[in-house]
Design an enzyme around this catalytic site. Structure first.
Site, PDB file in Angstrom:
ATOM      1  N   ASP A  76       0.719  -1.245  -0.063  1.00  9.20           N
ATOM      2  CA  ASP A  76       0.094   0.018  -0.151  1.00  9.20           C
ATOM      3  C   ASP A  76       0.862   1.303  -0.021  1.00  9.20           C
ATOM      4  O   ASP A  76       1.926   1.156   0.925  1.00  9.20           O
ATOM      5  CB  ASP A  76      -0.858   0.002   1.389  1.00  9.20           C
ATOM      6  CG  ASP A  76      -2.196  -0.800   1.084  1.00  9.20           C
ATOM      7  OD1 ASP A  76      -2.339  -1.657  -0.010  1.00  9.20           O
ATOM      8  OD2 ASP A  76      -2.976  -0.920   1.820  1.00  9.20           O
ATOM      9  N   HIS A 131      -8.266   8.350  -0.363  1.00  6.62           N
ATOM     10  CA  HIS A 131      -8.118   7.737   0.857  1.00  6.62           C
ATOM     11  C   HIS A 131      -9.449   7.721   1.934  1.00  6.62           C
ATOM     12  O   HIS A 131      -9.244   7.965   3.079  1.00  6.62           O
ATOM     13  CB  HIS A 131      -6.963   7.658   1.710  1.00  6.62           C
ATOM     14  CG  HIS A 131      -6.423   6.674   2.398  1.00  6.62           C
ATOM     15  ND1 HIS A 131      -6.535   6.491   3.668  1.00  6.62           N
ATOM     16  CD2 HIS A 131      -5.551   5.535   1.896  1.00  6.62           C
ATOM     17  CE1 HIS A 131      -6.022   5.452   4.094  1.00  6.62           C
ATOM     18  NE2 HIS A 131      -5.293   4.839   2.883  1.00  6.62           N
ATOM     19  N   HIS A 225       3.375  -2.056   3.910  1.00  2.00           N
ATOM     20  CA  HIS A 225       3.322  -0.655   3.528  1.00  2.00           C
ATOM     21  C   HIS A 225       4.795  -0.391   3.419  1.00  2.00           C
ATOM     22  O   HIS A 225       5.662  -0.651   4.174  1.00  2.00           O
ATOM     23  CB  HIS A 225       2.774   0.084   4.764  1.00  2.00           C
ATOM     24  CG  HIS A 225       1.344  -0.028   5.294  1.00  2.00           C
ATOM     25  ND1 HIS A 225       0.835  -1.291   5.639  1.00  2.00           N
ATOM     26  CD2 HIS A 225       0.133   0.708   4.603  1.00  2.00           C
ATOM     27  CE1 HIS A 225      -0.488  -1.277   5.786  1.00  2.00           C
ATOM     28  NE2 HIS A 225      -0.838  -0.220   5.334  1.00  2.00           N
TER      29      HIS A 225
END
Length: 261
Positions: A76, A131, A225
């Site tokens: 991500d 987001h 991440h």
């Protein structure tokens, strides 16, 4: 007698309307993706989470083929913290494919890294433009969030196809799964993850390595991440040890069989 018949008919209509309304409302119920982690070789599960049926119904990805020692690496990218380049360096050196789920902020801020992802054969996926909690946005806003990312990625990289979506923070609803599928997206969740996103709580490469390796299992969809220093430093060792254990890293495009359990 006629009066009672009318009353009964009215009650039945009211009941039918209530059931229909409840059914419609259920599509808006928000879920926070969670799962029972793999431990001691036991496969992970979402059976107790209350959303397995809708995840399966809409063809979302949680697990790949659990009879094969295949791994799917996903990242991500909400913002850049200086670690995507070393991550890409490792992936290139080890010849491992990955999916990078990007936001609008990331696209605008890091076009060169996006170009490199595409040039080196990685998939760029949709993490929404701004987001938001997608379960709370309208269908029109959802389409805009997804379309803006797809268009911007095309402008930067030339990648015309975008078929994978990861909902921000793993928050979704049946409506979101259905609507995004109608736009051609497969929702991608995960079966290996740990708290790696907190940049103020990095615990070292060994912690990242152990956190991932102890959850490894056949068909795993691994969520990492790129803001994490620990991930960047541990990634090479994770790949090497997984391969030593007989695992093969594959592109999400190669995932042929989804598992729900």
């Amino acid at each position: 007698m006629k009066r009672y018949s009318v009353m009964i008919a009215a009650c039945l209509l009211l009941l039918a309307g209530t059931v229909a309304a409840a059914g419609a409302a259920s599509g808006f119920t928000p879920y926070h993706f969670g799962f029972k982690k793999s431990k001691n070789g036991e496969l992970p599960s979402i059976a107790q989470e209350g959303f397995m049926d809708i995840v399966k119904k809409h063809g979302a990805v949680f697990l790949g083929d659990t009879s094969a020692k295949e791994l799917y690496l996903t990242f991500d990218n909400g913002y850049e913290n200086g670690y995507t380049k070393p991550v890409l360096d490792v992936l290139k050196a080890k010849q491992v494919p990955a999916v990078f789920f990007v936001t609008g902020h990331y696209i605008k801020d890091q076009p060169e890294l996006l170009k490199r992802m595409a040039a080196e054969g990685h998939i760029i996926g949709n993490h929404s433009w701004s987001h938001p909690d997608l379960s709370q946005v309208s269908n029109e806003r959802l389409q805009s969030e997804l379309d803006k990312v797809k268009q911007a990625v095309t402008e930067v990289t030339g990648q015309k196809e975008m078929k994978y979506l990861r909902a921000p923070r793993g928050i979704f609803s049946e409506r979101i799964l259905a609507q995004s599928a109608a736009h051609g997206y497969t929702n991608v969740f995960w079966s290996v993850a740990y708290k790696d996103w907190d940049v103020n709580s990095q615990k070292g490469a060994n912690y990242a390595y152990t956190s991932v390796m102890k959850q490894l299992h056949p068909g795993a969809v691994i969520l990492l991440h790129t803001v994490s220093r620990d991930n960047a430093e541990a990634l090479g060792s994770i790949i090497d040890e997984a391969r030593k254990q007989g695992y093969e890293f594959k592109s999400l495009d190669q995932l042929k069989q989804k598992t729900y359990r």
